[in-house]
Enzyme design. Structure first.
Site, PDB file in Angstrom:
ATOM      1  CB  THR A 161      -0.948   0.150   1.340  1.00 38.57           C
ATOM      2  OG1 THR A 161      -0.074   0.092   2.454  1.00 38.57           O
ATOM      3  CG2 THR A 161      -1.787  -1.191   1.219  1.00 38.57           C
ATOM      4  CE  LYS A 162      -0.581   5.455  -4.540  1.00 38.47           C
ATOM      5  NZ  LYS A 162      -1.367   6.472  -5.272  1.00 38.47           N
ATOM      6  CB  VAL A 163      -0.101   5.044   4.127  1.00 36.64           C
ATOM      7  CG1 VAL A 163       0.269   5.272   5.389  1.00 36.64           C
ATOM      8  CG2 VAL A 163      -0.077   6.243   3.186  1.00 36.64           C
ATOM      9  CB  VAL A 164       3.484   0.962   6.070  1.00 34.11           C
ATOM     10  CG1 VAL A 164       3.511  -0.483   6.977  1.00 34.11           C
ATOM     11  CG2 VAL A 164       4.037   0.304   4.557  1.00 34.11           C
TER      12      VAL A 164
END
Length: 176
Positions: free
Chosen positions: A170-173
């Site tokens: 994902t773009k953000v963890v």
């Protein structure tokens, strides 16, 4: 009157200069027509780089792995000869990021892996596909990086994968 320190701080660093961007763009445009042929039929990818290019080799391996779900690894060129080279065969593609100070030694490694069946993308030195890299050693990482990104894109396309939606990423963890 400005101080010498302030004047030096206002000058663009070498990596911020237009010639570095032009060198990266030239290398990318030169590499583009060759990348599909160097990766065709290959499933094992090795990135070799020394000095500052070692970090870029690791980044190239990571990006290719993430984008294409391929087996990748990154090594210092001279350490590669001590064990990992045993995995080289006709399914291997080796990307050598040549450092100007160690080009002769790195060329020996490239010749060895080609003799074992690998295709070699030589960025700044010998290979199955040889591409000149302009600029001094300290900007070569920036000049080579776009080619490595495009390489990952082409390997992913070869495998029918969408690089805009990588599996399990994902773009953000978030950790929760």
């Amino acid at each position: 009157m400005s101080s010498p320190c302030r004047a030096a701080a206002s000058r663009p660093r070498r990596w911020q200069r237009p010639e570095t961007t032009r060198a990266a763009e030239t290398l990318l445009n030169t590499a583009d027509p060759h990348l599909k042929s160097v990766i065709a039929g290959r499933s094992h990818f090795v990135f070799l780089g020394a000095g500052a290019l070692y970090g870029v080799a690791r980044e190239g391996a990571l990006k290719l792995r993430e984008m294409s779900l391929s087996q990748t690894e990154a090594h210092h060129p001279l350490e590669y000869r001590h064990g990992p080279v045993s995995l080289i065969d006709e399914r291997s593609c080796v990307i050598v990021l040549y450092h100007p100070d160690t080009i002769a030694e790195e060329a020996l490694v490239a010749r060895e892996v080609m003799a074992k069946g690998a295709r070699v993308l030589g960025l700044g030195g010998p290979g199955t596909v040889e591409l000149p890299v302009a600029g001094p050693a300290d900007v070569r990482p920036l000049v080579c990086l776009p080619v490595l990104q495009l390489l990952g894109e082409y390997v992913a396309r070869m495998r029918g994968l969408d690089t805009l939606a990588p599996r399990h990423l994902t773009k953000v963890v978030t950790i929760g």
